[in-house]
Scaffold this motif. Structure first.
Motif, PDB file in Angstrom:
ATOM      1  N   HIS A 167       0.395  -0.958   0.117  1.00  0.00           N
ATOM      2  CA  HIS A 167       0.076  -0.182   0.198  1.00  0.00           C
ATOM      3  C   HIS A 167       0.831   1.376  -0.228  1.00  0.00           C
ATOM      4  O   HIS A 167       0.627   2.279  -0.698  1.00  0.00           O
ATOM      5  N   TRP A 168       1.566   1.526   1.316  1.00  0.00           N
ATOM      6  CA  TRP A 168       2.390   2.300   1.055  1.00  0.00           C
ATOM      7  C   TRP A 168       3.356   2.525   0.058  1.00  0.00           C
ATOM      8  O   TRP A 168       3.751   3.773  -0.523  1.00  0.00           O
ATOM      9  N   LEU A 169       3.971   1.163  -0.762  1.00  0.00           N
ATOM     10  CA  LEU A 169       5.236   2.028  -1.612  1.00  0.00           C
ATOM     11  C   LEU A 169       4.591   2.425  -2.590  1.00  0.00           C
ATOM     12  O   LEU A 169       4.941   2.854  -3.246  1.00  0.00           O
ATOM     13  N   VAL A 170       3.205   1.827  -2.893  1.00  0.00           N
ATOM     14  CA  VAL A 170       2.522   1.782  -4.763  1.00  0.00           C
ATOM     15  C   VAL A 170       1.859   3.143  -4.359  1.00  0.00           C
ATOM     16  O   VAL A 170       2.180   4.003  -5.028  1.00  0.00           O
ATOM     17  N   ALA A 171       1.553   4.153  -2.595  1.00  0.00           N
ATOM     18  CA  ALA A 171       0.982   5.318  -3.239  1.00  0.00           C
ATOM     19  C   ALA A 171       1.654   6.342  -3.112  1.00  0.00           C
ATOM     20  O   ALA A 171       1.619   7.161  -3.949  1.00  0.00           O
ATOM     21  N   ILE A 172       2.901   5.895  -2.259  1.00  0.00           N
ATOM     22  CA  ILE A 172       4.287   7.077  -2.437  1.00  0.00           C
ATOM     23  C   ILE A 172       4.508   7.097  -4.125  1.00  0.00           C
ATOM     24  O   ILE A 172       4.520   8.474  -3.977  1.00  0.00           O
ATOM     25  N   PHE A 173       5.290   6.395  -4.757  1.00  0.00           N
ATOM     26  CA  PHE A 173       5.166   6.083  -6.361  1.00  0.00           C
ATOM     27  C   PHE A 173       4.350   6.536  -6.899  1.00  0.00           C
ATOM     28  O   PHE A 173       4.712   7.667  -7.304  1.00  0.00           O
ATOM     29  N   PHE A 174       3.720   6.417  -6.879  1.00  0.00           N
ATOM     30  CA  PHE A 174       2.108   6.339  -7.741  1.00  0.00           C
ATOM     31  C   PHE A 174       1.641   8.145  -7.102  1.00  0.00           C
ATOM     32  O   PHE A 174       1.742   8.502  -8.619  1.00  0.00           O
ATOM     33  N   LEU A 175       1.999   8.674  -5.604  1.00  0.00           N
ATOM     34  CA  LEU A 175       1.854  10.377  -6.014  1.00  0.00           C
ATOM     35  C   LEU A 175       2.499  11.182  -6.517  1.00  0.00           C
ATOM     36  O   LEU A 175       2.679  12.623  -7.231  1.00  0.00           O
ATOM     37  N   GLY A 176       3.817  10.384  -6.349  1.00  0.00           N
ATOM     38  CA  GLY A 176       5.565  11.048  -7.305  1.00  0.00           C
ATOM     39  C   GLY A 176       4.837  11.034  -8.305  1.00  0.00           C
ATOM     40  O   GLY A 176       5.264  11.945  -9.000  1.00  0.00           O
ATOM     41  N   ASN A 177       4.574   9.978  -9.258  1.00  0.00           N
ATOM     42  CA  ASN A 177       4.518  10.517 -10.645  1.00  0.00           C
ATOM     43  C   ASN A 177       3.442  11.227 -11.314  1.00  0.00           C
ATOM     44  O   ASN A 177       3.819  11.244 -11.859  1.00  0.00           O
ATOM     45  N   LEU A 178       2.453  11.052 -10.309  1.00  0.00           N
ATOM     46  CA  LEU A 178       1.296  11.924 -10.898  1.00  0.00           C
ATOM     47  C   LEU A 178       1.766  13.364 -10.292  1.00  0.00           C
ATOM     48  O   LEU A 178       1.541  14.372 -11.495  1.00  0.00           O
ATOM     49  N   GLY A 179       2.869  13.739  -9.267  1.00  0.00           N
ATOM     50  CA  GLY A 179       3.328  15.222  -9.638  1.00  0.00           C
ATOM     51  C   GLY A 179       3.852  15.646 -10.734  1.00  0.00           C
ATOM     52  O   GLY A 179       4.246  16.516 -11.540  1.00  0.00           O
ATOM     53  N   LEU A 180       4.986  14.055 -10.889  1.00  0.00           N
ATOM     54  CA  LEU A 180       5.864  14.900 -12.104  1.00  0.00           C
ATOM     55  C   LEU A 180       5.756  14.271 -13.182  1.00  0.00           C
ATOM     56  O   LEU A 180       5.711  15.556 -14.034  1.00  0.00           O
ATOM     57  N   GLY A 181       4.227  13.806 -13.841  1.00  0.00           N
ATOM     58  CA  GLY A 181       3.732  13.672 -14.099  1.00  0.00           C
ATOM     59  C   GLY A 181       3.020  15.604 -14.952  1.00  0.00           C
ATOM     60  O   GLY A 181       3.198  15.721 -16.434  1.00  0.00           O
ATOM     61  N   ALA A 182       2.577  15.967 -14.170  1.00  0.00           N
ATOM     62  CA  ALA A 182       2.016  16.872 -14.502  1.00  0.00           C
ATOM     63  C   ALA A 182       2.791  18.331 -14.665  1.00  0.00           C
ATOM     64  O   ALA A 182       3.449  19.326 -15.254  1.00  0.00           O
ATOM     65  N   LEU A 232      13.124  17.815 -20.126  1.00  0.00           N
ATOM     66  CA  LEU A 232      12.360  17.407 -20.662  1.00  0.00           C
ATOM     67  C   LEU A 232      12.308  15.608 -20.955  1.00  0.00           C
ATOM     68  O   LEU A 232      11.414  15.109 -20.686  1.00  0.00           O
ATOM     69  N   PHE A 233      13.721  15.380 -22.344  1.00  0.00           N
ATOM     70  CA  PHE A 233      13.257  13.701 -22.178  1.00  0.00           C
ATOM     71  C   PHE A 233      14.026  13.159 -21.071  1.00  0.00           C
ATOM     72  O   PHE A 233      13.674  11.659 -20.769  1.00  0.00           O
ATOM     73  N   THR A 234      14.947  13.924 -20.080  1.00  0.00           N
ATOM     74  CA  THR A 234      15.172  12.717 -18.659  1.00  0.00           C
ATOM     75  C   THR A 234      14.271  12.554 -18.317  1.00  0.00           C
ATOM     76  O   THR A 234      13.457  11.456 -17.335  1.00  0.00           O
ATOM     77  N   LEU A 235      13.256  13.768 -18.142  1.00  0.00           N
ATOM     78  CA  LEU A 235      12.458  13.741 -17.260  1.00  0.00           C
ATOM     79  C   LEU A 235      10.212  12.614 -17.811  1.00  0.00           C
ATOM     80  O   LEU A 235      10.130  11.855 -17.207  1.00  0.00           O
ATOM     81  N   PHE A 236      11.020  12.871 -18.842  1.00  0.00           N
ATOM     82  CA  PHE A 236       9.964  12.089 -19.510  1.00  0.00           C
ATOM     83  C   PHE A 236      10.377  10.741 -19.436  1.00  0.00           C
ATOM     84  O   PHE A 236       9.405   9.396 -18.944  1.00  0.00           O
ATOM     85  N   GLN A 237      11.555  10.200 -19.366  1.00  0.00           N
ATOM     86  CA  GLN A 237      12.263   8.673 -19.032  1.00  0.00           C
ATOM     87  C   GLN A 237      12.413   8.357 -17.989  1.00  0.00           C
ATOM     88  O   GLN A 237      11.451   7.330 -17.239  1.00  0.00           O
ATOM     89  N   LEU A 238      12.676   9.593 -16.760  1.00  0.00           N
ATOM     90  CA  LEU A 238      12.258   8.728 -15.574  1.00  0.00           C
ATOM     91  C   LEU A 238      10.195   8.541 -14.991  1.00  0.00           C
ATOM     92  O   LEU A 238       9.768   7.657 -14.903  1.00  0.00           O
ATOM     93  N   HIS A 239       9.470   9.204 -15.929  1.00  0.00           N
ATOM     94  CA  HIS A 239       8.421   9.292 -15.847  1.00  0.00           C
ATOM     95  C   HIS A 239       7.641   7.651 -15.542  1.00  0.00           C
ATOM     96  O   HIS A 239       6.516   7.212 -15.272  1.00  0.00           O
ATOM     97  N   LYS A 240       7.885   7.965 -17.156  1.00  0.00           N
ATOM     98  CA  LYS A 240       7.455   6.545 -17.567  1.00  0.00           C
ATOM     99  C   LYS A 240       8.428   4.886 -16.766  1.00  0.00           C
ATOM    100  O   LYS A 240       8.188   4.087 -16.773  1.00  0.00           O
ATOM    101  N   SER A 241       9.780   5.273 -17.026  1.00  0.00           N
ATOM    102  CA  SER A 241      10.306   4.632 -16.137  1.00  0.00           C
ATOM    103  C   SER A 241       9.312   3.889 -15.122  1.00  0.00           C
ATOM    104  O   SER A 241       9.061   2.622 -14.465  1.00  0.00           O
ATOM    105  N   PHE A 242       9.235   5.286 -13.894  1.00  0.00           N
ATOM    106  CA  PHE A 242       8.510   4.572 -12.122  1.00  0.00           C
ATOM    107  C   PHE A 242       7.387   4.445 -12.854  1.00  0.00           C
ATOM    108  O   PHE A 242       6.224   3.262 -12.160  1.00  0.00           O
ATOM    109  N   GLY A 243       6.644   4.269 -13.649  1.00  0.00           N
ATOM    110  CA  GLY A 243       5.531   4.215 -14.690  1.00  0.00           C
ATOM    111  C   GLY A 243       5.329   2.678 -14.821  1.00  0.00           C
ATOM    112  O   GLY A 243       4.490   1.916 -13.947  1.00  0.00           O
TER     113      GLY A 243
END
Ligand code: HEM
Ligand code: HEM
Length: 196
Positions: free
Chosen positions: A18-33, A45-56
């Motif tokens: 629960h908490w692992l997914v909650a933290i990374f999900f909220l982080g990726n929501l913020g990163l995507g936004a 932009l390129f690095t952030l997109f790759q990070l966003h996709k990797s975490f996702g």
């Protein structure tokens, strides 16, 4: 506290998921936004997109195990004094959150597969995520792109609203109703506090 759920408390594995997914999900929501506010010319932009996709992608893999575990490890029942609409709202929100956790990465995968930029997805620069073949080769892939972008965006807002309601409900249980709902999802023993 045991590895598995019991009558009064979530187990270590469910709590960890629960908490692992909650933290990374909220982080990726913020990163995507955040990354969607940047200009195409932004050097990060390129690095952030790759990070966003990797975490996702990683969130998606963990969520598959989480759902499998949820199917074999029954959660503790809700307190007897919760009325029908509260039970209904809790179940519906949980189902919605699981749906969002699966659908966000999938719609993201549709976007990158249909994108005219055709940029490869490399998960933390280690493993390549292939594009979805039938979408990447579809002559009408613009329609897939529109569907993916619309879906990803709508899910992002729905997830934000659902998480807000979900966290507010947990805090209401803890501070107003003063029951064990929040504590039983924390790595502490709810029964120890009840007994005192
Ligand atoms: C838990 C997982 C994820 C969350 C919470 C998430 C969240 C978001 C958010 C909030 C945005 C900005 C709003 C939008 O344009 O829709 C966004 C954009 C984006 N995401 Fe994700 N995302 C996730 C997974 C993924 C995955 C797995 C991929 C690709 C493999 C991906 C690819 C993208 C792309 C390409 C965009 C830009 C869309 C555009 O410019 O229209 N996302 N994401
Ligand atoms: C931000 C603060 C959060 C708090 C305080 C919180 C709190 C809780 C609590 C107390 C429960 C147990 C409910 C019960 O006993 O019936 C729970 C369950 C759950 N939470 Fe969260 N949560 C948070 C964030 C999230 C996020 C970001 C997600 C996913 C995107 C999420 C998804 C879930 C799901 C799917 C369940 C149901 C677990 C089951 O299958 O029984 N939570 N949460």
């Amino acid at each position: 506290m045991s590895w598995r759920n019991n009558e009064t408390h979530y187990g270590t594995i469910a709590i960890g998921f629960h908490w692992l997914v909650a933290i990374f999900f909220l982080g990726n929501l913020g990163l995507g936004a955040y990354m969607s506010t940047l200009q195409l010319s932004d050097p990060n932009l390129f690095t952030l997109f790759q990070l966003h996709k990797s975490f996702g992608v990683c969130i998606f893999c963990v969520v598959i195990f989480r759902i499998a575990w949820r199917l074999v490890d029954t959660p503790p029942p809700l307190p007897e004094d919760m009325v029908w609409w509260e039970r209904w709202a809790a179940s519906l929100t949980h189902l919605g959150l699981y749906a969002v956790l699966v659908a966000m990465p999938l719609t993201g995968w549709i976007i990158v597969s249909a994108s005219p930029f055709n940029i490869p997805t490399r998960v933390f620069d280690l493993v390549a995520l292939p594009h979805i073949g039938f979408i990447a080769t579809d002559p009408d892939k613009d329609q897939w792109l529109a569907l993916g972008e619309w879906g990803h965006w709508l899910l992002a807002w729905s997830a934000g609203a659902a998480v807000f309601l979900h966290a507010a409900a947990a805090l209401r249980h803890h501070f107003i109703l003063k029951d064990t709902i929040l504590r039983r999802m924390l790595p502490i023993n709810a029964r120890a506090k009840d007994a005192s």
